[in-house]
Design a protein around this motif. Structure first.
Motif, PDB file in Angstrom:
ATOM      1  N   VAL A 187       0.842  -1.197   0.000  1.00 62.32           N
ATOM      2  CA  VAL A 187       0.000   0.000   0.000  1.00 62.32           C
ATOM      3  C   VAL A 187       0.875   1.245   0.000  1.00 62.32           C
ATOM      4  O   VAL A 187       0.657   2.177  -0.782  1.00 62.32           O
ATOM      5  CB  VAL A 187      -0.956  -0.007   1.217  1.00 62.32           C
ATOM      6  N   ASP A 188       1.887   1.274   0.837  1.00 62.99           N
ATOM      7  CA  ASP A 188       2.775   2.425   0.927  1.00 62.99           C
ATOM      8  C   ASP A 188       3.515   2.668  -0.395  1.00 62.99           C
ATOM      9  O   ASP A 188       3.731   3.815  -0.783  1.00 62.99           O
ATOM     10  CB  ASP A 188       3.768   2.213   2.070  1.00 62.99           C
ATOM     11  N   MET A 189       3.885   1.612  -1.078  1.00 58.58           N
ATOM     12  CA  MET A 189       4.619   1.740  -2.345  1.00 58.58           C
ATOM     13  C   MET A 189       3.726   2.179  -3.508  1.00 58.58           C
ATOM     14  O   MET A 189       4.177   2.895  -4.396  1.00 58.58           O
ATOM     15  CB  MET A 189       5.290   0.408  -2.705  1.00 58.58           C
ATOM     16  N   LEU A 190       2.459   1.764  -3.505  1.00 54.69           N
ATOM     17  CA  LEU A 190       1.598   1.968  -4.669  1.00 54.69           C
ATOM     18  C   LEU A 190       0.590   3.113  -4.548  1.00 54.69           C
ATOM     19  O   LEU A 190       0.185   3.687  -5.555  1.00 54.69           O
ATOM     20  CB  LEU A 190       0.831   0.672  -4.976  1.00 54.69           C
ATOM     21  N   ALA A 191       0.182   3.449  -3.341  1.00 48.41           N
ATOM     22  CA  ALA A 191      -0.872   4.446  -3.150  1.00 48.41           C
ATOM     23  C   ALA A 191      -0.316   5.865  -3.148  1.00 48.41           C
ATOM     24  O   ALA A 191       0.823   6.094  -2.746  1.00 48.41           O
ATOM     25  CB  ALA A 191      -1.604   4.187  -1.834  1.00 48.41           C
ATOM     26  N   PHE A 249      -6.687   3.898   1.576  1.00 51.87           N
ATOM     27  CA  PHE A 249      -5.672   4.384   0.641  1.00 51.87           C
ATOM     28  C   PHE A 249      -6.334   4.850  -0.634  1.00 51.87           C
ATOM     29  O   PHE A 249      -7.453   4.460  -0.947  1.00 51.87           O
ATOM     30  CB  PHE A 249      -4.595   3.317   0.360  1.00 51.87           C
ATOM     31  N   ARG A 250      -5.632   5.737  -1.344  1.00 52.92           N
ATOM     32  CA  ARG A 250      -6.147   6.299  -2.600  1.00 52.92           C
ATOM     33  C   ARG A 250      -5.176   6.003  -3.732  1.00 52.92           C
ATOM     34  O   ARG A 250      -3.964   6.133  -3.585  1.00 52.92           O
ATOM     35  CB  ARG A 250      -6.330   7.806  -2.468  1.00 52.92           C
ATOM     36  N   LEU A 251      -5.770   5.613  -4.849  1.00 55.95           N
ATOM     37  CA  LEU A 251      -5.021   5.322  -6.077  1.00 55.95           C
ATOM     38  C   LEU A 251      -5.605   6.153  -7.209  1.00 55.95           C
ATOM     39  O   LEU A 251      -6.783   6.506  -7.174  1.00 55.95           O
ATOM     40  CB  LEU A 251      -5.157   3.842  -6.453  1.00 55.95           C
ATOM     41  N   THR A 252      -4.820   6.441  -8.218  1.00 51.10           N
ATOM     42  CA  THR A 252      -5.318   7.097  -9.419  1.00 51.10           C
ATOM     43  C   THR A 252      -5.809   6.036 -10.381  1.00 51.10           C
ATOM     44  O   THR A 252      -5.060   5.106 -10.720  1.00 51.10           O
ATOM     45  CB  THR A 252      -4.233   7.943 -10.080  1.00 51.10           C
ATOM     46  N   ALA A 253      -7.063   6.163 -10.807  1.00 51.01           N
ATOM     47  CA  ALA A 253      -7.640   5.211 -11.766  1.00 51.01           C
ATOM     48  C   ALA A 253      -7.092   5.509 -13.162  1.00 51.01           C
ATOM     49  O   ALA A 253      -6.951   6.675 -13.536  1.00 51.01           O
ATOM     50  CB  ALA A 253      -9.160   5.317 -11.751  1.00 51.01           C
ATOM     51  N   ARG A 254      -6.798   4.480 -13.884  1.00 51.71           N
ATOM     52  CA  ARG A 254      -6.314   4.646 -15.256  1.00 51.71           C
ATOM     53  C   ARG A 254      -7.165   3.822 -16.189  1.00 51.71           C
ATOM     54  O   ARG A 254      -7.504   2.689 -15.888  1.00 51.71           O
ATOM     55  CB  ARG A 254      -4.859   4.196 -15.354  1.00 51.71           C
ATOM     56  N   ASP A 255      -7.510   4.396 -17.324  1.00 55.55           N
ATOM     57  CA  ASP A 255      -8.336   3.673 -18.307  1.00 55.55           C
ATOM     58  C   ASP A 255      -7.498   2.776 -19.170  1.00 55.55           C
ATOM     59  O   ASP A 255      -6.350   2.935 -19.396  1.00 55.55           O
ATOM     60  CB  ASP A 255      -9.113   4.671 -19.166  1.00 55.55           C
TER      61      ASP A 255
END
Length: 70
Positions: A44-48, A64-70
């Motif tokens: 989580v720390d590496m990717l979020a 945690f928050r992630l950027t959505a990609r199409d």
């Protein structure tokens, strides 16, 4: 355990709540290659983009928050 996922524009927020969790905030560990666990929060720390912990009367939650990609 409860998992909630919400998309807000290009952001995806995931929140995992555990009723039996500690009131102490979790810490990112650096597990060795032969450890059986300890990689969840590290990933989580590496990717979020950001993450956090909160505790209330229902238990503890890590979000945690992630950027959505199409």
């Amino acid at each position: 355990m409860t998992v909630q996922i919400a998309r807000m524009g290009t952001t995806v927020q995931v929140e995992v709540t555990d009723a039996g969790s500690s009131t102490t905030a979790p810490a990112v560990r650096a597990p060795s290659l032969d450890d059986d666990g300890g990689r969840g929060l590290w990933l989580v720390d590496m990717l979020a983009e950001e993450w956090g912990f909160q505790h209330d009367e229902t238990g503890g939650s890590v979000w945690f928050r992630l950027t959505a990609r199409d």
